[in-house]
Design an enzyme around this catalytic site. Structure first.
Site, PDB file in Angstrom:
ATOM      1  CE  LYS A  12      -3.994  -2.142   2.339  1.00 28.64           C
ATOM      2  NZ  LYS A  12      -4.925  -2.043   3.519  1.00 28.64           N
ATOM      3  CE1 TYR A  52      -9.393  -3.409   0.287  1.00 26.41           C
ATOM      4  CE2 TYR A  52      -8.601  -1.273  -0.443  1.00 26.41           C
ATOM      5  CZ  TYR A  52      -8.389  -2.470   0.223  1.00 26.41           C
ATOM      6  OH  TYR A  52      -7.182  -2.729   0.814  1.00 26.41           O
ATOM      7  CG  ASN A 115      -3.493  -2.298   6.978  1.00 27.91           C
ATOM      8  OD1 ASN A 115      -3.345  -1.985   5.808  1.00 27.91           O
ATOM      9  ND2 ASN A 115      -4.562  -2.948   7.410  1.00 27.91           N
ATOM     10  CG  HIS A 118      -5.298  -6.324  -0.276  1.00 29.39           C
ATOM     11  ND1 HIS A 118      -6.519  -6.344   0.346  1.00 29.39           N
ATOM     12  CD2 HIS A 118      -5.359  -7.255  -1.270  1.00 29.39           C
ATOM     13  CE1 HIS A 118      -7.298  -7.243  -0.264  1.00 29.39           C
ATOM     14  NE2 HIS A 118      -6.620  -7.801  -1.249  1.00 29.39           N
ATOM     15  CD  GLU A 129      -8.565  -9.526  -3.525  1.00 28.33           C
ATOM     16  OE1 GLU A 129      -9.429  -9.234  -2.691  1.00 28.33           O
ATOM     17  OE2 GLU A 129      -7.377  -9.760  -3.211  1.00 28.33           O
TER      18      GLU A 129
HETATM   19  N1  UDP Z   1      -9.835  -0.771   7.492  1.00 31.24           N
HETATM   20  C1  UDP Z   1      -9.943   0.447   8.115  1.00 31.24           C
HETATM   21  N2  UDP Z   1     -10.665   0.548   9.269  1.00 31.24           N
HETATM   22  C2  UDP Z   1     -11.268  -0.529   9.845  1.00 31.24           C
HETATM   23  C3  UDP Z   1     -11.137  -1.787   9.212  1.00 31.24           C
HETATM   24  C4  UDP Z   1     -10.423  -1.877   8.041  1.00 31.24           C
HETATM   25  O1  UDP Z   1      -9.403   1.440   7.622  1.00 31.24           O
HETATM   26  O2  UDP Z   1     -11.876  -0.390  10.903  1.00 31.24           O
HETATM   27  C5  UDP Z   1      -9.067  -0.886   6.237  1.00 31.24           C
HETATM   28  C6  UDP Z   1      -7.719  -1.526   6.454  1.00 31.24           C
HETATM   29  O3  UDP Z   1      -6.760  -0.837   5.673  1.00 31.24           O
HETATM   30  C7  UDP Z   1      -7.908  -2.937   5.929  1.00 31.24           C
HETATM   31  C8  UDP Z   1      -8.941  -2.711   4.816  1.00 31.24           C
HETATM   32  O4  UDP Z   1      -9.781  -1.685   5.309  1.00 31.24           O
HETATM   33  O5  UDP Z   1      -6.696  -3.487   5.469  1.00 31.24           O
HETATM   34  C9  UDP Z   1      -9.761  -3.902   4.460  1.00 31.24           C
HETATM   35  O6  UDP Z   1     -10.363  -4.418   5.650  1.00 31.24           O
HETATM   36  P1  UDP Z   1     -10.379  -5.970   5.960  1.00 31.24           P
HETATM   37  O7  UDP Z   1     -11.287  -6.189   7.116  1.00 31.24           O
HETATM   38  O8  UDP Z   1     -10.645  -6.738   4.711  1.00 31.24           O
HETATM   39  O9  UDP Z   1      -8.871  -6.241   6.473  1.00 31.24           O
HETATM   40  P2  UDP Z   1      -7.647  -7.028   5.812  1.00 31.24           P
HETATM   41  O10 UDP Z   1      -8.230  -8.143   4.988  1.00 31.24           O
HETATM   42  O11 UDP Z   1      -6.901  -6.032   4.971  1.00 31.24           O
HETATM   43  O12 UDP Z   1      -6.831  -7.510   6.959  1.00 31.24           O
HETATM   44 MG    MG Z   2      -9.703  -8.158   3.552  1.00 36.18          MG
END
Ligand code: UDP
Ligand code: MG
Length: 136
Positions: A12, A52, A115, A118, A129
């Site tokens: 990212k 997304y 974070n 992805h 994807e």
């Molecule tokens: N995210 C966020 N706030 C939240 C939860 C998720 O900004 O409370 C963002 C975060 O960058 C995350 C992305 O949305 O990586 C997608 O969320 P997901 O639950 O799919 O997490 P991941 O699969 O990336 O661990």
């Molecule tokens: Mg996810």
């Protein structure tokens, strides 16, 4: 039974900006994930919103799409034994505060939104994807 899979990984904007691409790629390759394809791109907010869209009902959706399109990202196809779950383990929990030691998000993540990586969460989503970024 061996199951060689492919999964999609994205480095990212926060991690690209801090020159962490090679460090993160090293973690994949040292853990038996081959980088089959890799490209650095800068996507539009519309493309991020499409990518997304599974999160479109979430309160963080708009910020998430704005963020993913805010700067260059590196998208990769990773391949290896149980690649989907292997990558998820190497990434660590969504919130870097909750991530285990030595995971990518623990090492490099700044916050739950910034974070660093992805990763696809299932084989089915990995196929979609990969198609999204690599099969035009
Ligand atoms: N995210 C966020 N706030 C939240 C939860 C998720 O900004 O409370 C963002 C975060 O960058 C995350 C992305 O949305 O990586 C997608 O969320 P997901 O639950 O799919 O997490 P991941 O699969 O990336 O661990
Ligand atoms: Mg996810």
């Amino acid at each position: 039974m061996s199951s060689i899979e492919q999964t999609l990984s994205i480095i990212k904007p926060d991690a690209v900006e801090r020159s962490l691409v090679d460090n993160i790629k090293d973690i994949f390759t040292k853990n038996n994930l081959k980088i089959k394809e890799s490209k650095k791109i800068h996507i539009s907010k519309d493309e991020a919103s499409e990518f997304y869209k599974v999160h479109q009902s979430k309160p963080f959706y708009n910020d998430l799409c704005a963020y993913l399109s805010s700067g260059p990202i590196v998208v990769m196809i990773l391949e290896g034994e149980s690649a989907v779950i292997t990558n998820r383990k190497l990434m660590g929990a969504t919130n870097p505060k909750d991530a285990e030691e030595n995971t990518i998000r623990k090492l490099y993540g700044i916050s739950i939104d910034k974070n660093s990586v992805h990763g696809s969460d299932s084989i089915e989503n990995a196929k979609k994807e990969i198609e999204f970024f690599f099969k035009n």
